[in-house]
Scaffold this motif. Structure first.
Motif, short mmCIF file in Angstrom:
data_model
loop_
_atom_site.label_atom_id
_atom_site.label_comp_id
_atom_site.label_asym_id
_atom_site.label_seq_id
_atom_site.Cartn_x
_atom_site.Cartn_y
_atom_site.Cartn_z
N UNK A 166 0.82 -1.21 0.00
CA UNK A 166 0.00 0.00 0.00
C UNK A 166 0.85 1.26 0.00
N UNK A 167 1.98 1.22 0.69
CA UNK A 167 2.87 2.38 0.69
C UNK A 167 3.42 2.64 -0.71
N UNK A 168 3.82 1.57 -1.39
CA UNK A 168 4.32 1.72 -2.75
C UNK A 168 3.21 2.19 -3.69
N UNK A 171 0.49 6.33 -7.05
CA UNK A 171 -0.70 7.13 -7.36
C UNK A 171 -0.36 8.62 -7.38
N UNK A 172 0.47 9.05 -6.45
CA UNK A 172 0.89 10.45 -6.43
C UNK A 172 1.69 10.78 -7.69
N UNK A 173 2.51 9.84 -8.11
CA UNK A 173 3.32 10.03 -9.31
C UNK A 173 2.45 10.12 -10.56
N UNK A 221 -2.61 -0.67 -15.42
CA UNK A 221 -1.93 -1.50 -14.42
C UNK A 221 -2.08 -0.92 -13.02
N UNK A 222 -2.00 0.39 -12.92
CA UNK A 222 -2.13 1.04 -11.62
C UNK A 222 -3.53 0.83 -11.05
N UNK A 281 10.69 3.12 -12.74
CA UNK A 281 10.74 4.55 -13.01
C UNK A 281 9.39 5.07 -13.50
N UNK A 282 8.72 4.27 -14.32
CA UNK A 282 7.41 4.67 -14.82
C UNK A 282 6.40 4.77 -13.68
N UNK A 283 6.57 3.95 -12.67
CA UNK A 283 5.68 3.96 -11.51
C UNK A 283 6.11 5.00 -10.47
N UNK A 284 7.25 5.63 -10.68
CA UNK A 284 7.75 6.59 -9.71
C UNK A 284 8.29 5.94 -8.45
#
Length: 262
Positions: free
Chosen positions: A25-27, A32-34, A48-49, A96-99
């Motif tokens: 959940x932290x990741x 989500x912020x990214x 995917x998100x 990197x794409x996921x931040x």
């Protein structure tokens, strides 16, 4: 506990599941912020998100459910481990794409390894956990389970192999049970009162029909449910008065057209 002679299987541990889920959940929160402000150029990533977010929300509810008993705990640990494993698969080499930094889920690795182990997963086959439903919803489950066993299961293979239309006796029988009106508001001839129980009733009916066949049973409910929710939120009053009663009775069958990313 052993799955086979001499093969030791990990016992369920809901606290370990909660701890591993907190890592996920932290990741997810950072991802989500990214993603804020991303649009059509990032459809695949956003898909995917969204898929991952949905899976982890289910896991959140399973932590409490898993504390209700041994069978519940076993299923919860298995599901949460699988969801985190899928999250890692979507994330791998795309951090990197996921931040996110590489290794964002490493603190959940031991949990996933233990509860995704084939020996552990094998113990879940045929595991019967209590539903914890109240009497009314137990009746809903029993009613649709019996219909699935009696009417849908005997015809399912023929429907799938022959790619045939769903027989009218199945559609008519489900209409008599009121399944097409489960999501239609009461004022338009359906059974939805606007409470959370509306969703639960639909989910229970879909699950029981899908035991017999997803294509010839469960999906018959999901299509009108999707359209009904959309029409309820975005339709005009004239459209609602015209379509809702027809959907509720099964007079009009609906379909859903969905575009894929790119």
């Amino acid at each position: 506990m052993t799955a086979d002679a001499g093969l030791t299987v990990t016992e369920p541990d809901i606290q370990a599941a909660a701890d591993a889920l907190a890592v996920g959940n932290a990741a997810l929160s950072r991802a989500c912020s990214h993603a804020v402000g991303m649009g059509d150029d990032h459809q695949c990533f956003l898909y995917d998100l969204a898929h991952t977010a949905s899976a982890l929300r289910i896991c959140d509810s399973l932590v409490a459910w898993g504390a209700l008993g041994d069978a519940e705990a076993r299923l919860a640990c298995g599901f949460i481990a699988d969801a985190l494993g899928e999250f890692h698969a979507r994330l791998f080499a795309r951090e990197a794409q996921w931040g996110l930094a590489p290794g964002a889920l490493d603190d959940a690795r031991d949990f996933v390894a233990a509860y995704r182990d084939p020996a552990y997963v094998a113990t879940l086959a045929g595991l019967d956990a209590p539903s914890h439903l109240d009497d009314d919803f137990e009746l809903v489950a029993e009613t649709f389970r019996r219909f699935g066993e009696d009417k849908i299961a005997p015809a399912a293979e023929h429907i799938h192999r022959g790619d045939t239309d769903i027989p009218e006796d199945i559609i008519g029988g489900l209409a008599e049970l009121g399944c097409f009106g489960l999501s239609v508001p009461e004022e338009y001839g359906g059974f939805a009162s606007g409470s959370e129980s509306d969703y639960l009733g639909m989910v229970i009916a879909t699950e029981e029909l899908s035991r017999a066949s997803l294509g010839a049973g469960g999906s018959l409910i999901t299509r009108p449910e999707i359209l009904t929710r959309a029409l309820e939120r975005g339709g005009t009053e004239e459209q609602k008065k015209h379509w809702f009663p027809q959907i509720a009775t099964g007079e009009t069958m609906v379909a859903v057209a969905v575009t894929e990313p790119d």
